[in-house]
Design an enzyme around this catalytic site. Sequence first.
Site, PDB file in Angstrom:
ATOM      1  N   GLU A  82       0.840  -1.842  -0.198  1.00  0.00           N
ATOM      2  CA  GLU A  82      -0.041  -0.560  -0.481  1.00  0.00           C
ATOM      3  C   GLU A  82       0.753   1.175   0.399  1.00  0.00           C
ATOM      4  O   GLU A  82       0.641   1.963  -0.143  1.00  0.00           O
ATOM      5  CB  GLU A  82      -1.367  -0.094   1.132  1.00  0.00           C
ATOM      6  CG  GLU A  82      -0.387  -0.144   2.746  1.00  0.00           C
ATOM      7  CD  GLU A  82      -1.031   0.289   3.655  1.00  0.00           C
ATOM      8  OE1 GLU A  82      -1.934   0.969   4.125  1.00  0.00           O
ATOM      9  OE2 GLU A  82      -2.099  -0.571   3.962  1.00  0.00           O
ATOM     10  N   CYS A 114      -3.052  -4.405   3.863  1.00  0.00           N
ATOM     11  CA  CYS A 114      -1.612  -5.419   4.448  1.00  0.00           C
ATOM     12  C   CYS A 114      -1.280  -6.797   3.797  1.00  0.00           C
ATOM     13  O   CYS A 114      -0.813  -7.367   4.445  1.00  0.00           O
ATOM     14  CB  CYS A 114      -2.030  -5.104   6.172  1.00  0.00           C
ATOM     15  SG  CYS A 114      -1.237  -3.300   6.822  1.00  0.00           S
ATOM     16  N   HIS A 238      -1.264 -12.085  10.997  1.00  0.00           N
ATOM     17  CA  HIS A 238      -0.816 -10.347  10.884  1.00  0.00           C
ATOM     18  C   HIS A 238      -0.364  -9.775  12.339  1.00  0.00           C
ATOM     19  O   HIS A 238      -1.115  -9.903  13.039  1.00  0.00           O
ATOM     20  CB  HIS A 238      -1.635  -9.773   9.994  1.00  0.00           C
ATOM     21  CG  HIS A 238      -1.563  -8.554   9.990  1.00  0.00           C
ATOM     22  ND1 HIS A 238      -0.215  -7.871   9.328  1.00  0.00           N
ATOM     23  CD2 HIS A 238      -2.523  -7.315  10.198  1.00  0.00           C
ATOM     24  CE1 HIS A 238      -0.077  -6.574   9.441  1.00  0.00           C
ATOM     25  NE2 HIS A 238      -1.203  -5.965  10.057  1.00  0.00           N
TER      26      HIS A 238
END
Length: 349
Positions: A82, A114, A238
């Site tokens: 991103e 992400c 994550h």
Amino acid sequence: MKEVGIVGYGSDLPKYRIKAEEIAKAWGKDAEAIKKGLVVNEKSVPGPDEDSATIAVQAARRALSRSGINPKNIGAVYVGSESHPYAVKPTSGIVAEAVCTSPEVTAADLEFACKAGTAGIQMCMGLVSSGMMDYAMAVGVDTAQGAPGDALEYTAAAGGAAYIIGGKKEELIAKFNGTYSYTTDTPDFWRREHEHYPKHGGRFTGEPAYFRHVLSAAKGMMEKMDTTTKDYDYCVFHQPNGKFYLSAAKQLGFNENQYRYGLLTPYLGNTYSGAVPLGLSNILDHSKTGDRIFVVSYGSGAGSDAFDITVTDRISEVINKAVTTEELLSRKKYIDYAVYLKYRGKIRM
């Protein structure tokens, strides 16, 4: 599905770091409370000559070193981020040319907050398993930004990892047993065109966003594979901060021996699209034949990709063919807040 897996992997991190204390001092905040709340002690900072493209190229070259394949046999290059350097000019084309693939390659830049890197891995799995190509490369990388004084400033970091996916059994470092995804429209984090910094929903980024998707994808993956946490040697999730990662791991029933190698955020910060790929690379660096790895990414907006992976006996041959993630973590130089502002271009006239 034809058996596919990882034939090469590589990572890259900037050497610069800034401690949470340094940021907190600039804003008159309680550093210890912030470190305890986020489980983040310091983060990586890209130098003035580093961006998502340069990090992706370094990671890709290391992945090639471990794979031993001819880069001209790679049929696809996908870069998930991103923070692509250009709004209009693909990072994937830069990476493909830099690692000397053939011009006869399909390439694209991917975005899904992400989890763009793991989305790229899934795309590579599909292309290779279909027989369209022998090898495909996916990179997850970011040089994330947080507004000055915002909570994100303590975590938004830089780094990335690259994976070459192939289908020749004798070349596999690790094989994919399965993958599973869970996606909804959940506005927990966003940035509009021309805005310098993202906005986020604060506490809303937790239960209805991160935890809902990560836990749903994890449970869906285990149900699909008919497994439990006891079937896995390692896991990685994550990690927007260390607190969320640890909570997700413990809620699912994983123990410290399973989640420790995947957790990099306390020493690195949140590398966004690079977070899970980097955590997985560190696990692979410490793996042995037969180890089973459980992987779940997360991207705001929102979605999660899960993977069930088994390490092959080739892993011992390739680990030392490129610098390990742990070695990169140890190569660091601390900077103060003024230098950080300069390197990140946060002083605007």
